[in-house]
Write a protein that holds these residues in place. Structure first.
Motif, PDB file in Angstrom:
ATOM      1  N   TYR A  42     -61.484 -18.751  25.405  1.00 50.81           N
ATOM      2  CA  TYR A  42     -62.520 -19.088  24.633  1.00 50.81           C
ATOM      3  C   TYR A  42     -63.192 -20.413  24.883  1.00 50.81           C
ATOM      4  O   TYR A  42     -62.415 -21.122  25.577  1.00 50.81           O
ATOM      5  CB  TYR A  42     -62.141 -19.109  23.078  1.00 50.81           C
ATOM      6  N   ASN A  62     -63.588 -14.905  19.943  1.00 48.45           N
ATOM      7  CA  ASN A  62     -64.783 -15.633  19.416  1.00 48.45           C
ATOM      8  C   ASN A  62     -64.039 -16.923  18.806  1.00 48.45           C
ATOM      9  O   ASN A  62     -65.290 -17.599  18.247  1.00 48.45           O
ATOM     10  CB  ASN A  62     -65.543 -15.050  18.290  1.00 48.45           C
ATOM     11  N   SER A  63     -63.016 -17.345  19.071  1.00 54.52           N
ATOM     12  CA  SER A  63     -62.744 -18.672  18.187  1.00 54.52           C
ATOM     13  C   SER A  63     -61.287 -19.161  19.164  1.00 54.52           C
ATOM     14  O   SER A  63     -60.702 -18.390  19.530  1.00 54.52           O
ATOM     15  CB  SER A  63     -62.434 -18.611  16.919  1.00 54.52           C
ATOM     16  N   GLU A  64     -61.287 -20.486  18.945  1.00 47.89           N
ATOM     17  CA  GLU A  64     -59.961 -20.971  19.429  1.00 47.89           C
ATOM     18  C   GLU A  64     -58.801 -20.496  18.775  1.00 47.89           C
ATOM     19  O   GLU A  64     -57.727 -20.135  19.209  1.00 47.89           O
ATOM     20  CB  GLU A  64     -60.090 -22.597  19.040  1.00 47.89           C
ATOM     21  N   GLN A  65     -58.909 -20.288  17.392  1.00 40.85           N
ATOM     22  CA  GLN A  65     -57.464 -19.650  16.719  1.00 40.85           C
ATOM     23  C   GLN A  65     -57.314 -18.494  17.017  1.00 40.85           C
ATOM     24  O   GLN A  65     -56.048 -18.320  17.203  1.00 40.85           O
ATOM     25  CB  GLN A  65     -58.017 -19.754  15.123  1.00 40.85           C
ATOM     26  N   GLU A  66     -58.352 -17.483  17.615  1.00 37.51           N
ATOM     27  CA  GLU A  66     -57.947 -16.283  18.048  1.00 37.51           C
ATOM     28  C   GLU A  66     -57.156 -16.432  19.332  1.00 37.51           C
ATOM     29  O   GLU A  66     -56.194 -15.613  19.465  1.00 37.51           O
ATOM     30  CB  GLU A  66     -59.279 -15.551  18.372  1.00 37.51           C
TER      31      GLU A  66
END
Length: 353
Positions: A42, A62-66
């Motif tokens: 990401y 689509n995100s850091e958490q992913e």
């Protein structure tokens, strides 16, 4: 009866931040020969993430958490101002992490990150990769050799074109909120770490800084003098200029009682040359230097392989945040000296406020 052999599942590697330094680590992982699976990546700049994914075999999310949720091990390669938040996210998820240097934009943030990392007891490593450089490992071997005598002085010069241009393209380094400071923190924290690695603990410093590029809070030159605990003295001069023909060049001279050592050329492969009081001399570089120092690094000689293997064994990685924090302490002392127009600062007095 033969014991049952359990195959170790290759870890999934995720990247947050996909610029120049992430590409470096991706290539080092490929060269390491360690079995891994390329996972998610990401970046706030999706186009940059797509380029990274195409070259590395990762896939864009689509995100850091992913990235954190889908990975076994996480590389944090963003601008410095994001490191603390992302390290906390990895710790909350129980995921081992490799965080680029410097740890944080301030000594306080670096200290908080070190405390959080120590309390979490997850495998983690910081990006002070010169601790595995064959050139610096061999120089240390030459310094520590009793035949050299005690170290007396070191002259350390580091210069590169300011990395908001050229192949680095890290325009965020012109933003003090994202970078924290300029050439000393963002680049020469490596050099401060190497001064400590080669010579020893630093007691006191005196420094001056300039801001010729007129970027608020982003110094482009620091000249510092250093007093080591063992009695040696040294100088560090670090420069961000506009000469695009000089990407990143270090030149280090170490003077011991009976030996002089010079590190020049490439940060990794030298050459390293030395001359002794009896007239004997030598020089090592390239593959010969690599072979000579193969067993001198802590853990695996490849810094990225070392992190992955330590994480798989649930063991401490090297260098960890505690090592980085001491380099941050010296850097902060140098900045404090510059704020006081070159006053001598006792490094031990630098505390997290």
């Amino acid at each position: 009866m033969n014991p049952v052999k359990h195959e170790r599942t290759p870890p999934v590697i995720g990247f947050i931040g996909t610029g120049h330094i992430a590409t470096f680590h991706s290539k080092m992982l490929r060269r390491s020969g360690v079995d891994i699976v390329r996972g998610a990546c990401y970046d706030v700049d999706r186009a940059r993430a797509e380029v990274f994914a195409q070259g590395s075999g990762s896939h864009v999310v689509n995100s850091e958490q992913e990235v954190i949720d889908s990975s076994d091990l996480v590389y944090i390669c963003t601008w410095t101002g994001e490191h603390q938040r992302l390290v906390s996210m990895c710790i909350a998820a129980g995921k081992p992490y490799f965080c680029e240097k410097p740890l944080g934009t301030t000594f306080l943030s670096a200290s908080q990150m070190t405390t959080e990392a120590r309390n979490a007891q997850l495998t983690h490593q910081c990006g002070l990769i010169l601790r595995r450089s064959p050139a610096y490992l061999w120089a240390k071997e030459l310094i520590d050799d009793p035949a050299a005598g005690a170290p007396m002085a070191v002259v350390f010069r580091d210069d590169q074109f300011i990395p908001i241009q050229g192949h680095y393209k890290s325009t965020w380094r012109a933003d003090v909120e994202r970078a924290g400071a300029g050439t000393l923190l963002e680049h020469s924290i490596h050099d401060v770490d190497m001064l400590r690695f080669l010579i020893g603990d630093i007691d006191a410093v005196s420094a001056r800084a300039t801001y010729r590029h007129q970027l608020p809070g982003i110094e482009d030159v620091v000249a510092a003098s250093v007093q080591f605990a063992n009695g040696a003295v040294g100088t560090l001069t670090t420069i961000w200029h506009d000469n695009l023909s000089r990407a990143s060049l270090r030149h280090v001279e170490i003077f011991c009682e009976r030996r002089t050592i010079v590190i020049s050329g490439d940060d990794w492969f030298g050459p390293v040359t030395w001359t002794d009081a009896d007239g004997a001399s030598g020089s090592l570089q390239g593959d010969e230097l690599l072979e000579k120092t193969r067993d001198m690094a802590v853990g695996h000689p490849n810094p990225d392989a070392a992190f992955v293997l330590a994480a798989l064994e649930h063991s401490p990685a090297y260098p960890d945040f505690s090592v980085a924090l001491e380099a941050h302490r010296v850097v902060e002392a140098m900045y404090e000296s510059a704020r006081q127009h070159g006053a001598s600062i006792d490094v031990a007095e630098i505390k997290a406020q």
